[in-house]
Design a protein around this motif. Structure first.
Motif, PDB file in Angstrom:
ATOM      1  N   ALA A 196       0.812  -1.217   0.000  1.00 54.39           N
ATOM      2  CA  ALA A 196       0.000   0.000   0.000  1.00 54.39           C
ATOM      3  C   ALA A 196       0.842   1.262   0.000  1.00 54.39           C
ATOM      4  N   GLY A 197       1.981   1.226   0.609  1.00 54.76           N
ATOM      5  CA  GLY A 197       2.786   2.437   0.719  1.00 54.76           C
ATOM      6  C   GLY A 197       3.595   2.770  -0.517  1.00 54.76           C
ATOM      7  N   ILE A 234      -3.455   8.075   2.854  1.00 55.83           N
ATOM      8  CA  ILE A 234      -3.088   9.137   3.806  1.00 55.83           C
ATOM      9  C   ILE A 234      -4.318   9.980   4.128  1.00 55.83           C
ATOM     10  N   SER A 235      -5.113  10.310   3.101  1.00 56.11           N
ATOM     11  CA  SER A 235      -6.332  11.102   3.352  1.00 56.11           C
ATOM     12  C   SER A 235      -7.324  10.311   4.211  1.00 56.11           C
ATOM     13  N   GLU A 285       4.357   9.525   7.510  1.00 53.06           N
ATOM     14  CA  GLU A 285       4.693   8.126   7.814  1.00 53.06           C
ATOM     15  C   GLU A 285       3.710   7.506   8.807  1.00 53.06           C
ATOM     16  N   LYS A 286       3.335   8.277   9.827  1.00 54.54           N
ATOM     17  CA  LYS A 286       2.350   7.767  10.782  1.00 54.54           C
ATOM     18  C   LYS A 286       0.996   7.567  10.107  1.00 54.54           C
ATOM     19  N   ALA A 287       0.655   8.475   9.196  1.00 57.24           N
ATOM     20  CA  ALA A 287      -0.617   8.359   8.478  1.00 57.24           C
ATOM     21  C   ALA A 287      -0.612   7.114   7.598  1.00 57.24           C
ATOM     22  N   GLN A 332       1.222   4.408   8.026  1.00 61.48           N
ATOM     23  CA  GLN A 332       1.197   3.244   8.909  1.00 61.48           C
ATOM     24  C   GLN A 332      -0.210   3.016   9.468  1.00 61.48           C
ATOM     25  N   ALA A 333      -0.866   4.098   9.895  1.00 63.75           N
ATOM     26  CA  ALA A 333      -2.228   3.971  10.431  1.00 63.75           C
ATOM     27  C   ALA A 333      -3.190   3.481   9.343  1.00 63.75           C
ATOM     28  N   ALA A 334      -3.017   3.973   8.123  1.00 66.82           N
ATOM     29  CA  ALA A 334      -3.909   3.587   7.029  1.00 66.82           C
ATOM     30  C   ALA A 334      -3.718   2.126   6.641  1.00 66.82           C
ATOM     31  N   VAL A 335      -2.460   1.680   6.551  1.00 69.94           N
ATOM     32  CA  VAL A 335      -2.252   0.285   6.178  1.00 69.94           C
ATOM     33  C   VAL A 335      -2.688  -0.657   7.304  1.00 69.94           C
ATOM     34  N   ASP A 336      -2.531  -0.213   8.549  1.00 69.95           N
ATOM     35  CA  ASP A 336      -3.068  -1.013   9.659  1.00 69.95           C
ATOM     36  C   ASP A 336      -4.594  -1.096   9.565  1.00 69.95           C
TER      37      ASP A 336
END
Length: 177
Positions: free
Chosen positions: A28-29, A39-40, A71-73, A75-79
């Motif tokens: 995803a990244g 990210i959105s 990066e946090k966004a 990571q949060a999105a893929v989680d």
């Protein structure tokens, strides 16, 4: 035999969905358009959850919420995507299991209905047969009355009459003595 295999298969599918979710997280990244999209989504999710937490804990809700760094966004999105994938697979398996159970129950209900219908039919057949035998008996009684054989069907009365006659003889014999 089929049910344990089916349950085992659903458990295996659920277990295999976790590595697939991790693979989706990794991929995803890398795609730039997809990365911006997730990210959105992560930023919107962060805004919503932060507002909900502030309302639950009675904190000020009119304060500006700082966005997550990139990066946090990601990571949060893929989680979130990974969890969403696992949840979707589990939900689909749950729906499949409920439908399978409903089909099984419908088959059982249909079998019960057929059995009940067969019992009703048998009851009707027996009632018809009893009615037919009743009519035959009435015909025989009518025929016996016409031919003067009415005493055959009045066996109880004939037996009672014979007892009365025997009692009368006994009384007569006693009187003679």
């Amino acid at each position: 035999m089929v049910l344990p295999l089916l349950k085992l298969g659903t458990l295996a599918l659920k277990t295999l969905s976790k590595p697939v979710a991790n693979r989706i997280k990794q991929q995803a990244g890398y795609a730039p358009r997809f990365r911006q999209f997730i990210i959105s989504i992560a930023q919107a999710n962060h805004q919503i959850t932060t507002r909900m937490q502030r309302r639950i804990y009675s904190h000020a809700t009119d304060v500006e919420i700082r966005p997550l760094d990139e990066e946090k966004a990601v990571q949060a999105a893929v989680d979130l995507l990974g969890e969403l994938f696992v949840f979707t697979v589990a939900g689909a398996l749950l729906i499949f299991e409920v439908q399978r159970s409903a089909r099984s129950e419908a088959k059982k209900e249909e079998a019960r209905g057929q059995e009940l219908e067969a019992l009703k039919q048998r009851n009707e057949n027996l009632a018809t047969e009893v009615e037919l035998l009743r009519h035959k008996l009435e015909e025989l009684e009518q025929l016996a009355k016409q031919q003067g054989l009415g005493g055959i069907f009045k066996f109880k009365h004939a037996t009672t009459g014979a007892k009365i006659w025997q009692n009368q003889l006994d009384v007569n014999v006693r009187l003679d003595k």
